[in-house]
Write a protein that holds these residues in place. Structure first.
Motif, PDB file in Angstrom:
ATOM      1  N   SER A   1       0.829  -1.288  -0.011  1.00 28.52           N
ATOM      2  CA  SER A   1       0.046   0.130   0.004  1.00 28.52           C
ATOM      3  C   SER A   1       0.923   1.181  -0.079  1.00 28.52           C
ATOM      4  O   SER A   1       1.982   1.248   0.698  1.00 28.52           O
ATOM      5  CB  SER A   1      -0.931  -0.062   1.411  1.00 28.52           C
ATOM      6  N   THR A   2       0.395   2.085  -0.689  1.00 31.68           N
ATOM      7  CA  THR A   2       1.149   3.602  -0.708  1.00 31.68           C
ATOM      8  C   THR A   2       0.277   4.588   0.119  1.00 31.68           C
ATOM      9  O   THR A   2       0.535   4.933   1.282  1.00 31.68           O
ATOM     10  CB  THR A   2       1.384   4.204  -2.139  1.00 31.68           C
ATOM     11  N   ARG A   3      -1.107   4.691  -0.715  1.00 38.94           N
ATOM     12  CA  ARG A   3      -2.014   6.021   0.106  1.00 38.94           C
ATOM     13  C   ARG A   3      -2.569   5.580   1.203  1.00 38.94           C
ATOM     14  O   ARG A   3      -2.544   6.524   2.043  1.00 38.94           O
ATOM     15  CB  ARG A   3      -3.122   5.788  -1.038  1.00 38.94           C
ATOM     16  N   THR A   4      -3.372   4.389   1.404  1.00 40.84           N
ATOM     17  CA  THR A   4      -3.705   4.148   2.687  1.00 40.84           C
ATOM     18  C   THR A   4      -2.765   4.077   3.925  1.00 40.84           C
ATOM     19  O   THR A   4      -3.172   4.617   4.998  1.00 40.84           O
ATOM     20  CB  THR A   4      -4.652   2.674   2.535  1.00 40.84           C
TER      21      THR A   4
ATOM     22  N   ARG B   1      -4.404  -4.378   6.812  1.00 41.23           N
ATOM     23  CA  ARG B   1      -4.677  -4.750   5.387  1.00 41.23           C
ATOM     24  C   ARG B   1      -4.309  -6.033   5.153  1.00 41.23           C
ATOM     25  O   ARG B   1      -3.105  -6.723   5.702  1.00 41.23           O
ATOM     26  CB  ARG B   1      -3.806  -3.803   4.344  1.00 41.23           C
TER      27      ARG B   1
ATOM     28  N   HIS C   1     -12.962  -2.415   1.550  1.00 38.88           N
ATOM     29  CA  HIS C   1     -12.135  -1.173   1.562  1.00 38.88           C
ATOM     30  C   HIS C   1     -13.063   0.206   2.088  1.00 38.88           C
ATOM     31  O   HIS C   1     -13.150   1.141   1.564  1.00 38.88           O
ATOM     32  CB  HIS C   1     -11.494  -0.750   0.515  1.00 38.88           C
TER      33      HIS C   1
ATOM     34  N   PRO D   1      -9.668   5.117  -7.489  1.00 42.80           N
ATOM     35  CA  PRO D   1      -9.024   4.905  -5.988  1.00 42.80           C
ATOM     36  C   PRO D   1      -7.514   4.833  -6.051  1.00 42.80           C
ATOM     37  O   PRO D   1      -6.822   5.022  -4.971  1.00 42.80           O
ATOM     38  CB  PRO D   1      -9.762   3.647  -5.669  1.00 42.80           C
TER      39      PRO D   1
HETATM   40  N1   CP Z   1      -6.399   2.963  -2.974  1.00 42.20           N
HETATM   41  C1   CP Z   1      -5.532   2.345  -2.237  1.00 42.20           C
HETATM   42  O1   CP Z   1      -5.879   1.590  -1.303  1.00 42.20           O
HETATM   43  O2   CP Z   1      -4.265   2.619  -2.436  1.00 42.20           O
HETATM   44  P1   CP Z   1      -3.155   1.661  -1.775  1.00 42.20           P
HETATM   45  O3   CP Z   1      -3.057   0.356  -2.343  1.00 42.20           O
HETATM   46  O4   CP Z   1      -1.841   2.676  -2.418  1.00 42.20           O
HETATM   47  O5   CP Z   1      -3.182   2.152  -0.285  1.00 42.20           O
END
Ligand code: CP
Length: 309
Positions: A53-56, A105, A136, A263
């Motif tokens: 994951s980056t954003r979450t 996650r 999610h 997303p």
């Molecule tokens: N949208 C999302 O969950 O991105 P990541 O996998 O980067 O967290």
């Protein structure tokens, strides 16, 4: 009593959703004005990411720190998970160190719910950061907050959700609350990447991109999740883009006023053309930005349910 856990948005009625969306907007404004509350001072949040994951992950960490919490980012690839320790035992271990908030996650199905049941009575919160195909919920809140900010509300909004709906945990989380809040949702994607006909009873299904886009005010593209696809017949990247890719030409023809969401992460030249992703219709980076106040609001909600630390 409000549960401190957040694994799906199913338990939130429209009043609770609306309250959460208003708090997200307040926290976003407070962050811009430099007047965020220290509502998590003295608390500790653990990020447990068993999938990339980056954003979450980044936004949960920033949200927690900006509200005054301490954050532990457990490096799962160097943790005792590699020696076979279960999620349940990892959480019990970290809870013994007075960690109360667990952001998880995981690729499993129903694992968070069974872990929460096994931990019933413990003073802690389990928050999904994306689980299997199950959902999610905080990404769904981002999408709702982005659309609410743009359109003032969701009632009567025509939105097309396009792509790999079969493997998308975002689609499973976002479609029910979108419809509950009054949006009219169409779904469409390649046959091999669409779930059973009864998967999204609130939405209308379309067999081609043009009819799904027709007159939509918002279009959400979903990532083709190659890492999860086991079905035969999934299109190649080139075939996907040819039939389903969001291009400016297609949007101008079928949904000229539409804004575009994704997303993330997105595949340029597969589900979306760079001209769209980086162009004036795109709300993708606004979604990313709203990720921080969304996660702040979710952590505050959990803290409220747990009571003083
Ligand atoms: N949208 C999302 O969950 O991105 P990541 O996998 O980067 O967290």
């Amino acid at each position: 009593m409000t549960t401190p856990h957040l694994m799906t948005l199913d338990a939130l009625d429209t009043g609770a959703l609306d309250a959460l969306l208003r708090r997200i907007a307040e926290l976003d404004a407070a962050a811009k004005d430099g007047r965020l509350p220290a509502s998590l001072a003295g608390r500790t949040v653990a990020n447990l990411f068993y999938e990339p994951s980056t954003r979450t992950r980044a936004s949960f960490e920033l949200a927690a720190r900006r509200l005054g919490a301490e954050v532990l980012n457990l490096d799962i690839d160097r943790s005792s998970a590699l020696k076979g320790e279960s999620l349940l035992d990892t959480i019990r271990t970290l809870h013994a160190m007075r960690i109360e908030f667990f952001i998880v996650r995981h690729g499993g199905h129903g694992l968070l719910a069974s872990t929460a049941a096994a931990l019933a009575g413990a003073r802690l919160a389990l928050i999904s950061a994306g689980e299997g195909r199950d959902g999610h919920p905080t990404q769904a809140l981002i999408d709702l907050a982005t659309l609410r900010e743009r359109f003032g509300g969701l009632d009567g909004l025509d939105i097309a959700i396009v792509g790999d709906l079969s493997h998308s945990r975002v689609a499973h989380s976002v479609i029910p609350p979108l419809c509950a809040l009054g949006a009219r949702v169409r779904v469409a994607g390649p046959r091999a990447l669409m779930p059973e006909a009864d998967a999204f009873p609130q939405a209308s299904r379309h067999d081609d991109l043009a009819s799904a886009l027709d007159g939509a005010r918002a279009v959400m593209a979903l990532r083709v999740q190659r890492e999860r696809i086991e079905e035969a017949g999934a299109p190649s990247d080139a075939d996907y883009f040819a039939d389903w890719g969001l291009t400016e030409e297609r949007l101008a023809r079928h949904a000229p006023e539409a804004v575009v969401l994704h997303p993330g992460p997105f595949n340029r030249g597969v589900e979306i053309d760079s001209e769209v992703a980086d162009g004036p219709r795109s709300l993708i980076l606004r979604q990313v930005a709203l990720g921080v106040p969304v996660r702040m609001a979710v952590l505050e909600r959990a803290a409220g349910a747990l009571g003083d630390g």
